[in-house]
Structures are given as structure tokens and as C-alpha cells.
Design a protein around this motif. Structure first.
Motif, PDB file in Angstrom:
ATOM      1  N   PRO A 214       0.795  -1.234   0.000  1.00 51.29           N
ATOM      2  CA  PRO A 214       0.000   0.000   0.000  1.00 51.29           C
ATOM      3  C   PRO A 214       0.822   1.277   0.000  1.00 51.29           C
ATOM      4  O   PRO A 214       0.294   2.350  -0.295  1.00 51.29           O
ATOM      5  N   ARG A 239      -7.654   2.003  -0.680  1.00 52.19           N
ATOM      6  CA  ARG A 239      -6.562   1.915   0.286  1.00 52.19           C
ATOM      7  C   ARG A 239      -5.235   2.226  -0.395  1.00 52.19           C
ATOM      8  O   ARG A 239      -5.091   2.002  -1.589  1.00 52.19           O
ATOM      9  N   PRO A 240      -4.300   2.753   0.359  1.00 50.39           N
ATOM     10  CA  PRO A 240      -4.375   3.099   1.777  1.00 50.39           C
ATOM     11  C   PRO A 240      -5.083   4.430   1.996  1.00 50.39           C
ATOM     12  O   PRO A 240      -5.214   5.232   1.064  1.00 50.39           O
ATOM     13  N   ASN A 525      -4.932   0.161   6.241  1.00 45.45           N
ATOM     14  CA  ASN A 525      -6.282   0.647   6.512  1.00 45.45           C
ATOM     15  C   ASN A 525      -6.314   1.769   7.542  1.00 45.45           C
ATOM     16  O   ASN A 525      -7.387   2.210   7.948  1.00 45.45           O
TER      17      ASN A 525
END
Length: 529
Positions: A214, A239-240, A525
Motif C-alpha cells: 500500500p 486503500r491506503p 487501513n
């Protein structure tokens, strides 16, 4: 591609250069709000119970750790790289921390056949490397073969060397075939990151770091900081949430806690029990003891060094040690005395054997006299994170009549010693690999592995016992095999544990963060408030 620059400017207050302080101020790092918010993980459920609220997307999350990163060791479990390796790289699968259920990552499905000899993996679609190149089955084949043969070795290279075939079946399917059935392949796959074949050699020197994760590896300032930037083309939609992550190297514990309390840091890893006293009663902070129980503090002896060649001397050393004092004074009761390498959650754990080296100072003194080692001068080297425990060990050895000299090694010295396996006498450090399949430790953990371990111990008997543990089937057979290899380790005493502890993180204003079964932080996340 990373933008690396050397350490420039003297560090202030625990390794923070003046230019960084100005840059962080200019970036407008917000003062932090209260508590961490709740989501789906155990970490987030804990935060939810405190009534915190989630932050919004964007912004920069700042992490503090005690030691510099080491890019060439990123393929293995290590505290130095735990804050960033899984931000930049993905694995094929991951394991649920509590149940060890296999969960998808770059592989979305898997099937084992031929009695455990063949595993077929289906890869996720539309994954690209940070360079923009598509992720393919050939990348899996390259990653497996590279980590099988690389130096320093990948912890599960011993398992990968048993592969008879790594084949790209089609554009989304990979087949791994072994000569014999294996029962811990998914342990290995959960640790093994996927490496870009166009830059893997550069990763070993830290000059180019490309993954599928990410965040991208943006700027590394040796000994000071690492900046990770949002991967706008990450395969997980939306994401992120963060724009960037800044990993700050702050060597002094009091400076890390000061940065956390002042709002310069959102998340501090590897927080010791003494530092926890400064924040654990403040509702603004969330204290998270990891539930992986994967940290053992050990003392090993170079079996080629003077009196340490005699196992009676090594045994006497361990009888002299006050493990309970280390657990109570250094870890404030949050560690368990344990001479074996297995955590209490391991299938190989045996409470009777864990107490084998309960302190017996008179016995230690007599054994040293019988071995002709009374009054011997010995070098005791220690990693910085366990240096306070090493001071107790030094005192205990003096009580037994030895003359130890304690040296605390910095991260560079420690890595050099580990790679060359040239500790001058005794060495204290921390190991993992003790919370999944027990055979992982016997073949993957450098202090204990059967060949090329840190302390130059080699024995055909050790290898035979390890193989028996690897091949054992049925609960009774496995129990007997684990006990047999544990008793051998305790008798030879080339390396024995002192206490088992759990790593602890402290956060403020962070939501949706998590960590893996290998203690790698997950921030894909996460948000900050």
C-alpha cells in the motif's frame, strides 16, 4: 524508486536531527487527539472499548522505533523492519493471529494435493508493482527461488530447498511441488514477501526498493528516518487511507516517550515495561501488548570460545541466572521465566522443562570448580533492547565466581556479529519463530537452528532429533519428539532462553492499525486524527 540520502546533521535527543524537526514542523503535523478507534481486529476492539472515534483519510502517520532499518534483512522477521516491510511488500497469504487460519493476500485461493506434496495457488488479478509492471506467476517463481538461494539466508530457505518444482501453470496460477509432504508451507508463505525481479538485487543494498504494498519506499535517511508514500495504484480499492508514513529512528526510550506524549509520534513500537509507566494511566494512549507471544530473550555461548567449549560451564552459567528477577524487575512481571525456546502457546511447550534451569547458585559454583573454570574471564555481548537484562546476567555470573565483561553492541555491530557468527563469548538477544510450527525454530531461528547457528554448535544427534520432530505424526509422537529435542538443547546449553515476553506498542490518535502473526505492523487501513 527510492531516494536515499546519508545521515546529515548530528542527531538531537535520541537520534532526531535538527533538520528533521524543522521539516516535521513545516509539514504541519497535527497535535494528536484522544484514544484509538475501533474496527474489526483485536487491536481495534480494544480501542473501541475506550470509546474513541475514527479519523478521516489522508495525512501522515508517524511511527517511532528504537533502531535503524536494515533493508538487506527485510525478508526475515526482525524488529528493525517490522514497521515498514508489510507497508511496502505483500505476501501470497497471511495467517490469522489467533486461529492461524490461512487468509488471502496476493493469492486468493489455494489447494493442496498429492498427500501434501503439491500446493496450487490462484493469484489476485490487476496487481502491479510500484514500478507499474504487472505482478505475474513468474514473479512468484522468482521470489521463491531468490529467497531460497539468497545471502543472508531467508529463514525458510531450508524448506524451499526441498522444492522439486515452482511452475507458472497459466497467467494466474502457480504450482509448488515438493519431493516429500510438508506441513508448514503456509507458515513460510505468510512470512515470505514477494520481490520484484527487476530490483531484488538492489533491495539487498537498499538502493532501490519496489514492492506491491500500500505504500512506496520514498526516502530513507540512514539512522534517522524512512518516508513511505501512498501507492495510488494499490490493488485494494480505496486503500491506503493515509498519504504517507514516516518511520523515525529514536534510540533513547525516554526520547521516544517524549515524542509520543508531545504529539510528534502516533505509534511507538517495542515499548519496554519501564517506559509504559509514563503512558499506561493516560486515557489519551492505547497500550497494545501483542498477542503473538513470539519474543524470547536468550543467552547463547560460542562453543569454540575458551571455557565455553565445556558444556558443564555452559550449564553452570544457566543455573547461575536469576530468570525470575529479570521477569519481575526488567519486565515488571509481564514476562515469564522459561529456559526452553517454546512460548506457552507452542505445541512444544513443556512447563517442567521450562523450569529446568531454575536458579541454583551453589550448583553453578560447584560445576564451575569441577570444570576448572572458576574465576574465568568471559565476554558477555548484548543487543541494546535487552541490555538491562544483561546487567542482571553480568551480576549473576560474578556471584558464581566468573569475571564477565559486558559489551552492549549497536545495531551495526550486532548485524556484523550475526552474519559472521563471531561472538567472542556469550551473546544475549531476542528470537522469534516460537509461536507456530515448532520445527520453524529448529531450522529458521538463527540462535537455535541445527546448522550454521549463531554459536557454532553442530551435532548429528541434534539434526536427528529435529528431523524426528519434523516428521512426527499424531499427538503422542509429536509430544515425545518435541520433548526429546528440548531436553537435548537444555543439556548442551549452547543456547537457552531466559524469559518470554510479548512486544508492546503504544498509540494515540490512530485507528484501523493491526499487526501480523510475525509482529509486522499493518497500516494499509489506518487513519489518524
Amino acid at each position: 524508486m527510492s531516494n536515499l540520502s546519508p545521515l546529515d546533521g548530528p542527531p538531537l535527543n535520541g537520534g532526531v536531527p535538527r533538520r528533521d524537526i524543522l521539516r516535521w514542523g513545516a509539514a504541519g503535523l497535527a497535535l494528536l487527539g484522544a484514544g484509538a478507534a475501533g474496527c474489526t481486529s483485536a487491536v481495534e476492539r480494544e480501542a473501541r472499548s475506550k470509546g474513541a472515534t475514527a479519523g478521516t483519510g489522508g495525512g501522515r502517520l508517524v511511527v517511532a522505533q528504537a533502531t535503524d532499518i536494515i533493508p538487506k534483512t527485510v525478508v526475515n522477521q526482525s524488529a528493525q523492519n517490522a514497521t515498514w516491510r508489510r507497508q511496502v511488500f505483500n505476501s501470497l497469504i497471511r495467517l490469522d493471529r489467533k486461529t492461524h487460519e490461512v487468509l488471502p493476500e496476493l493469492a486468493t485461493a489455494w489447494e493442496t494435493s498429492d498427500g501434501g506434496r503439491v500446493t496450487t495457488l490462484t493469484l489476485r488479478e490487476s496487481v502491479t508493482w510500484h514500478s507499474g509492471r504487472p505482478f505475474t506467476p513468474d514473479d512468484v517463481r522468482f521470489s521463491v527461488e531468490f529467497q531460497r538461494d539468497m545471502q543472508p539466508p531467508f529463514a525458510f530457505a531450508w524448506l524451499l530447498k526441498q522444492l522439486s518444482e515452482v511452475k507458472a501453470v497459466d497467467t494466474r496460477t502457480v504450482r509448488l511441488a515438493f519431493d516429500e509432504p510438508v506441513n508448514n508451507l503456509f507458515d513460510a508463505l505468510s512470512l515470505m514477501i514477494m520481490l520484484d525481479r527487476e530490483s531484488a538485487q538492489d533491495l539487498m543494498t537498499g538502493t532501490k526498493v519496489i514492492g506491491t504494498g500500500p505504500f512506496t519506499f520514498a526516502e530513507y535517511r540512514q539512522g534517522t528516518s524512512l518516508r513511505l508514500d501512498r501507492n495510488a495504484k494499490y490493488w485494494e480499492s480505496g486503500r491506503p487511507a493515509l498519504d504517507s508514513v514516516l518511520v523515525r529512528v529514536i534510540t533513547k526510550p525516554e526520547a521516544r516517550m517524549s515524542a509520543l506524549r508531545s504529539g510528534q509520534v502516533h505509534l511507538a513500537t517495542g515499548v519496554g515495561p519501564m517506559e509504559l509507566k509514563q503512558v499506561e494511566s493516560d486515557q489519551k494512549f492505547t497500550v497494545t501488548p501483542y498477542d503473538t507471544y513470539s519474543s524470547g530473550v536468550y543467552l547463547g555461548c560460542n562453543v569454540n570460545a575458551g571455557p565455553l567449549k565445556d558444556k558443564r560451564v555452559r550449564q553452570a552459567i544457566h543455573y547461575a541466572l536469576d530468570r525470575r528477577r529479570i521477569a519481575e524487575e526488567i519486565y515488571r512481571g509481564k514476562a515469564t521465566p522459561n529456559a526452553t525456546p517454546w512460548s506457552a502457546t507452542s505445541p512444544a511447550h513443556n512447563r517442567r522443562l521450562a523450569d529446568h534451569y531454575a536458579r541454583d547458585l551453589p550448583r553453578a559454583v560447584n560445576m564451575l570448580k569441577e570444570a576448572g573454570a572458576a574465576g574465568a574471564e568471559l565476554i558477555l555481548e548484548s543487543a541494546q533492547p535487552v541490555s538491562k537484562s544483561a546487567e542482571i546476567v553480568e551480576f549473576n555470573l560474578r556471584e558464581a565466581g566468573l569475571q564477565p565483561r559486558l559489551r552492549v553492541l549497536n545495531a551495526t555491530q550486532q548485524q556484523e556479529r550475526i552474519e559472521s557468527r563471531t561472538f567472542e563469548g556469550m551473546w544475549m538477544g531476542q528470537h522469534g519463530y516460537n509461536n507456530l510450527s515448532p520445527t520453524n525454530l529448529l531450522y529458521s531461528a538463527m540462535p537455535y537452528r541445527t546448522t550454521q547457528n549463531l554459536f557454532n554448535f553442530a551435532s548429528d544427534r541434534y539434526e536427528t532429533l529435529a528431523q524426528a520432530a519434523l516428521r512426527a505424526t499424531g499427538e503422542a509422537e509429536r509430544r515425545a519428539a518435541y520433548d526429546a529435542v528440548t531436553e537435548f538443547i537444555l543439556d548442551e546449553a549452547f543456547c537457552c532462553d531466559l524469559v518470554h515476553a510479548t512486544s508492546t506498542a503504544v498509540t494515540t490518535g490512530v485507528s484501523h492499525w493491526d499487526y501480523t502473526v510475525w509482529d509486522d505492523v499493518l497500516l494499509g487501513n489506518s487513519t489518524v486524527v
